[in-house]
Design an enzyme around this catalytic site. Structure first.
Site, mmCIF file in Angstrom:
data_model
loop_
_atom_site.group_PDB
_atom_site.id
_atom_site.type_symbol
_atom_site.label_atom_id
_atom_site.label_comp_id
_atom_site.label_asym_id
_atom_site.label_seq_id
_atom_site.Cartn_x
_atom_site.Cartn_y
_atom_site.Cartn_z
ATOM 1 C CG ASP A 8 2.896 -5.727 0.456
ATOM 2 O OD1 ASP A 8 2.855 -5.083 1.456
ATOM 3 O OD2 ASP A 8 3.990 -6.177 -0.849
ATOM 4 C CG ASP A 131 4.088 4.498 -4.398
ATOM 5 O OD1 ASP A 131 4.505 3.721 -3.721
ATOM 6 O OD2 ASP A 131 3.176 3.672 -4.547
#
Length: 245
Positions: A8, A131
């Site tokens: 990330d 998500d």
């Protein structure tokens, strides 16, 4: 099953967030490309990269870092975060050499864009990031919760021609508390879409369980960075098992 280690990116650094909270971040490295190369040396067959700045702002903030990672790798790489128009898809797939991109917010807010991307590049190169928060789809770097139930959204995606998704339970991400097995089994039973389990992986047993359940893929992030998993050993075990099948 493919095991996909994750990097990330925030401000050019490799970080992890806790439950998607931008204020609760841990910095792991200022040279994400070194981490990427290490994953490849361990035998990883794919790399998952998320541009957190991009996800929040809809920009290509970490483009330079992403290019550096791509340049050092010979394994395939998928990228998500802030990809909200066809020009950005073109940039990453055609110019930077990313193998597949993950569309999140844009796939929900602009289905026509998703259709265009799939028509242009095919379902193998266009993945949708789903998500989930409390059963509903969330967008904009997890900051906005929609009123769309995840199974309803998957039906819409199937109709558009999507074949691959990365599904994250936000309440599990970065918590090392184990993935949401109920959520994934629900998808497995009610959808034909191939999905990558993302969020909550705490140890090797979680990865072996996901593999045993017959799911398409699994992302590992924090458990590796916090030293909970011997990634090289896990990858080796999975590869040995698949060679015997």
């Amino acid at each position: 099953m493919i095991l996909i280690p994750a990097i990330d990116l925030k401000d050019g650094q490799a970080v992890r967030l806790y439950k998607g909270d931008y204020l609760q971040k841990t910095i792991y490295s200022s040279s994400p490309e070194d981490i990427a190369l290490n994953f490849e040396k361990m035998g990883a067959d794919y790399l998952h990269v998320v541009d957190l700045d991009g996800a929040k702002e809809g920009t290509t903030t970490n483009l330079e870092t992403i290019q550096k990672i791509r340049n050092v790798l010979s394994i395939p790489m998928e990228l998500g975060g802030g990809i909200r128009d066809i020009q950005t898809v073109d940039l990453y797939l055609d110019q930077i050499g990313i193998d597949r991109v993950i569309l999140g917010t844009a796939a929900i807010e602009n289905p026509e864009f998703l259709k265009t991307a799939i028509q242009k590049y095919g379902p193998e190169r266009i993945v949708v990031g789903v998500d989930v928060k409390d059963g509903y789809v969330a967008t904009s770097g997890w900051l906005v919760q929609t009123k769309t139930h995840y199974l309803d959204f998957l039906k819409e995606l199937e109709n558009i021609g999507v074949q691959y998704i990365v599904c994250t339970d936000i309440s599990k991400d970065g918590t090392l508390s184990g993935p949401s097995y109920d959520l994934y089994q629900d998808i497995f039973e009610h959808s034909s879409i191939k999905f990558v389990v993302s969020g909550g992986i705490k140890d090797a047993d979680d990865i072996y369980r996901v593999n045993a359940l017959g799911y398409y893929g699994c992302i590992v992030g924090k458990a590796y960075y916090e030293g909970k998993i011997d990634l090289k050993e896990v990858i080796s075990c999975l590869q040995k098992e698949s060679s015997h099948v």
